[in-house]
Design a protein around this motif. Sequence first.
Motif, PDB file in Angstrom:
ATOM      1  N   GLY A  92       0.894  -1.149  -0.077  1.00 26.60           N
ATOM      2  CA  GLY A  92      -0.015   0.065   0.066  1.00 26.60           C
ATOM      3  C   GLY A  92       0.733   1.148   0.032  1.00 26.60           C
ATOM      4  O   GLY A  92       1.993   1.352   0.454  1.00 26.60           O
ATOM      5  N   ASP A  93       0.186   2.374  -0.328  1.00 22.19           N
ATOM      6  CA  ASP A  93       0.722   3.660  -0.523  1.00 22.19           C
ATOM      7  C   ASP A  93       0.822   4.443   0.788  1.00 22.19           C
ATOM      8  O   ASP A  93      -0.414   4.550   1.314  1.00 22.19           O
ATOM      9  CB  ASP A  93       0.312   4.453  -1.715  1.00 22.19           C
ATOM     10  CG  ASP A  93       0.983   5.821  -2.020  1.00 22.19           C
ATOM     11  OD1 ASP A  93       1.827   6.151  -1.020  1.00 22.19           O
ATOM     12  OD2 ASP A  93       0.816   6.180  -3.084  1.00 22.19           O
ATOM     13  N   ALA A  94       1.637   4.880   1.415  1.00 24.86           N
ATOM     14  CA  ALA A  94       1.571   5.867   2.530  1.00 24.86           C
ATOM     15  C   ALA A  94       0.616   6.894   2.326  1.00 24.86           C
ATOM     16  O   ALA A  94       0.051   7.457   3.460  1.00 24.86           O
ATOM     17  CB  ALA A  94       3.076   6.289   2.907  1.00 24.86           C
ATOM     18  N   CYS A  95       0.542   7.493   1.207  1.00 24.89           N
ATOM     19  CA  CYS A  95      -0.223   8.494   0.745  1.00 24.89           C
ATOM     20  C   CYS A  95      -1.808   8.069   0.805  1.00 24.89           C
ATOM     21  O   CYS A  95      -2.686   9.031   0.532  1.00 24.89           O
ATOM     22  CB  CYS A  95       0.243   9.193  -0.520  1.00 24.89           C
ATOM     23  SG  CYS A  95       1.689   9.968  -0.564  1.00 24.89           S
ATOM     24  N   ALA A  96      -2.271   7.052   0.794  1.00 20.26           N
ATOM     25  CA  ALA A  96      -3.699   6.249   0.776  1.00 20.26           C
ATOM     26  C   ALA A  96      -3.693   5.283   1.667  1.00 20.26           C
ATOM     27  O   ALA A  96      -3.650   4.118   0.970  1.00 20.26           O
ATOM     28  CB  ALA A  96      -3.928   6.206  -0.782  1.00 20.26           C
ATOM     29  N   LEU A  97      -3.409   5.227   3.015  1.00 21.77           N
ATOM     30  CA  LEU A  97      -3.212   4.084   3.726  1.00 21.77           C
ATOM     31  C   LEU A  97      -4.531   3.364   3.868  1.00 21.77           C
ATOM     32  O   LEU A  97      -5.612   3.659   4.021  1.00 21.77           O
ATOM     33  CB  LEU A  97      -3.091   4.329   4.969  1.00 21.77           C
ATOM     34  CG  LEU A  97      -1.436   5.019   5.379  1.00 21.77           C
ATOM     35  CD1 LEU A  97      -1.386   5.482   6.918  1.00 21.77           C
ATOM     36  CD2 LEU A  97      -0.414   3.864   4.996  1.00 21.77           C
TER      37      LEU A  97
END
Length: 262
Positions: A92-97
């Motif tokens: 996953g992306d830290a900007c869209a947890l």
Amino acid sequence: MSETYALSAEAAEFYESTFVPALFAAWAQRLVDAAAITSGQSVLDVACGTGVVARFAAGRVGPSGSVVGVDLNDAMLDVARRLRPDLDWRLGDACALPFDDGAFDVVLSQAGLMFFGDRTVALREMARVAGPDGRVVVQVPGRLSASPGYSALADVVARHAETSVVDLLGAYFAVGAPELLTELFRAAGLRIDRFDSWIGATRVGSLDTFLAAELLPIADRVDAAVRDRIVAECRAALAPFVGPDGSVTAPIEVHLIVGGRS
Ligand SMILES: C[S@@+](CC[C@H](N)C(=O)[O-])C[C@H]1O[C@@H](n2cnc3c(N)ncnc32)[C@H](O)[C@@H]1O
């Protein structure tokens, strides 16, 4: 940076076998201590990489707690899964947890913030999943100028390569200015309870290993002759950091921030 951070399986194993013992394991210990994690808590490790922070956190929460690691890079997660199949590893992306609001008591992130596509959004995401009473604890490299072995290396590279190549080496230190970190936390709606700057050390067995690891980001950006000149000059510039047994100890400034929702 996220797209330039895609790693092969081999590079992820190199990260775990070289970078983790050289510096990140010691950092993780400090981070988890500062987070004051207690038995039974739920913990998220953002940009977990091969999972060193999550592994330390798992020792603190015990069997009644839970630890989740999230990272954008599957190769890193594969190493994490191999080492601790019992923990929960997510892509996953830290900007869209990919987690609900307030899902965790403690959110940790080590050596990741400088790479995130939008650092304020990522910190806001950490605040969201930590919930109103949760803790957010972030650790990042400090200033290149306060990390003498690394700045010596960057100075050598700057003599031989264009600015964009030097910037690749500086990427690790991109959020090293304390005022920038303070502003990022404020913009993300996070208060700061504690801001520690400390001097760590990167320790590796030989200068060859240090240079192989630290010059990796620029390896395919300079041709072989330039690389040879850089390595030769680095041998002289880094001599003050080489001990009698040939091992390297390079000081590196580190910032550790403990906060929560404002
Ligand atoms: C220097 S490593 C740190 C890994 C680990 N936290 C540690 O202390 O060893 C940086 C990590 O950030 C991850 N990363 C970079 N951008 C990311 C993003 N947008 N979301 C999640 N992880 C990201 C990379 O895949 C890499 O595993």
